[in-house]
Write a protein that holds these residues in place. Structure first.
Motif, PDB file in Angstrom:
ATOM      1  N   THR A  20       0.980  -1.310   0.104  1.00  0.00           N
ATOM      2  CA  THR A  20      -0.042  -0.025   0.032  1.00  0.00           C
ATOM      3  C   THR A  20       0.922   1.146  -0.076  1.00  0.00           C
ATOM      4  OG1 THR A  20      -0.129  -0.035   2.344  1.00  0.00           O
ATOM      5  CG2 THR A  20      -1.671  -1.150   1.249  1.00  0.00           C
ATOM      6  N   GLN A  21       2.076   1.004   0.106  1.00  0.00           N
ATOM      7  CA  GLN A  21       2.977   2.111  -0.139  1.00  0.00           C
ATOM      8  C   GLN A  21       4.445   1.602  -0.726  1.00  0.00           C
ATOM      9  OE1 GLN A  21       4.520   3.390   3.897  1.00  0.00           O
ATOM     10  NE2 GLN A  21       4.800   5.493   3.157  1.00  0.00           N
ATOM     11  N   VAL A  22       5.260   2.513  -1.157  1.00  0.00           N
ATOM     12  CA  VAL A  22       6.165   2.306  -1.759  1.00  0.00           C
ATOM     13  C   VAL A  22       7.233   3.329  -1.208  1.00  0.00           C
ATOM     14  CG1 VAL A  22       7.529   2.079  -4.218  1.00  0.00           C
ATOM     15  CG2 VAL A  22       5.385   1.345  -3.929  1.00  0.00           C
ATOM     16  N   ARG A  23       8.608   2.903  -1.228  1.00  0.00           N
ATOM     17  CA  ARG A  23       9.567   3.782  -0.855  1.00  0.00           C
ATOM     18  C   ARG A  23      10.820   3.562  -1.787  1.00  0.00           C
ATOM     19  NH1 ARG A  23      12.157   4.056   5.378  1.00  0.00           N
ATOM     20  NH2 ARG A  23      12.345   1.682   4.867  1.00  0.00           N
ATOM     21  N   VAL A  24      11.102   4.396  -2.405  1.00  0.00           N
ATOM     22  CA  VAL A  24      12.544   4.434  -3.341  1.00  0.00           C
ATOM     23  C   VAL A  24      13.671   4.629  -2.525  1.00  0.00           C
ATOM     24  CG1 VAL A  24      13.618   5.065  -5.388  1.00  0.00           C
ATOM     25  CG2 VAL A  24      11.025   4.587  -5.344  1.00  0.00           C
ATOM     26  N   LEU A  25      14.590   4.007  -2.523  1.00  0.00           N
ATOM     27  CA  LEU A  25      16.096   4.102  -1.808  1.00  0.00           C
ATOM     28  C   LEU A  25      17.390   4.026  -2.777  1.00  0.00           C
ATOM     29  CD1 LEU A  25      15.354   1.796   1.203  1.00  0.00           C
ATOM     30  CD2 LEU A  25      15.027   4.249   1.247  1.00  0.00           C
ATOM     31  N   ARG A  26      17.735   5.180  -2.829  1.00  0.00           N
ATOM     32  CA  ARG A  26      19.105   5.264  -3.722  1.00  0.00           C
ATOM     33  C   ARG A  26      20.226   5.156  -3.021  1.00  0.00           C
ATOM     34  NH1 ARG A  26      15.120   8.187  -6.717  1.00  0.00           N
ATOM     35  NH2 ARG A  26      15.258   7.935  -9.117  1.00  0.00           N
TER      36      ARG A  26
END
Length: 119
Positions: free
Chosen positions: A83-89
């Motif tokens: 239900t949530q997405v987090r993009v980690l560079r």
């Protein structure tokens, strides 16, 4: 009785009086019972929040090594059930809280998808 003895006994009486007063204040604070009527009732099953759907990172492992763009975020989110997405560079600061319903997309420095994990 000398003046020195008179002053000493007055000081001793004063100290004993303060000690007794201090003891009474401490005991008065300990003697009060908690007000049980003011305590909230524990939650029942009906009052608890619904459990969020857990994320399934195994469903999107095919995307590892693929180039990342904002357009595929919705696809990865839907396919993983998140239900949530987090993009980690690389070098990105992130909170350490664990969320069962969040998909973390870990990217390499060239924006290729390095890992997909829930949490």
């Amino acid at each position: 009785m000398t003046l020195e003895n008179s002053l000493m006994s007055s000081a001793q009486r004063y100290a004993k009086g303060l000690g007794g007063l201090f003891a009474m204040v401490l005991l008065a604070g300990c003697s009060s019972a908690p007000n049980e009527a003011a305590a909230p009732k524990p939650p029942t099953v009906e009052q608890t929040a619904p459990v969020a759907q857990a994320c399934d990172a195994n469903a999107v492992q095919y995307a590892i090594g693929a180039p990342f763009d904002e357009a595929n975020v919705a696809t990865l989110e839907e396919q993983s059930g998140a239900t949530q997405v987090r993009v980690l560079r690389p070098g990105t600061a992130a909170t350490m809280d664990y969320r069962d319903d969040r998909l973390n997309i870990h990217l390499e420095s060239n924006d290729m998808i390095e890992a997909l994990r829930c949490g």
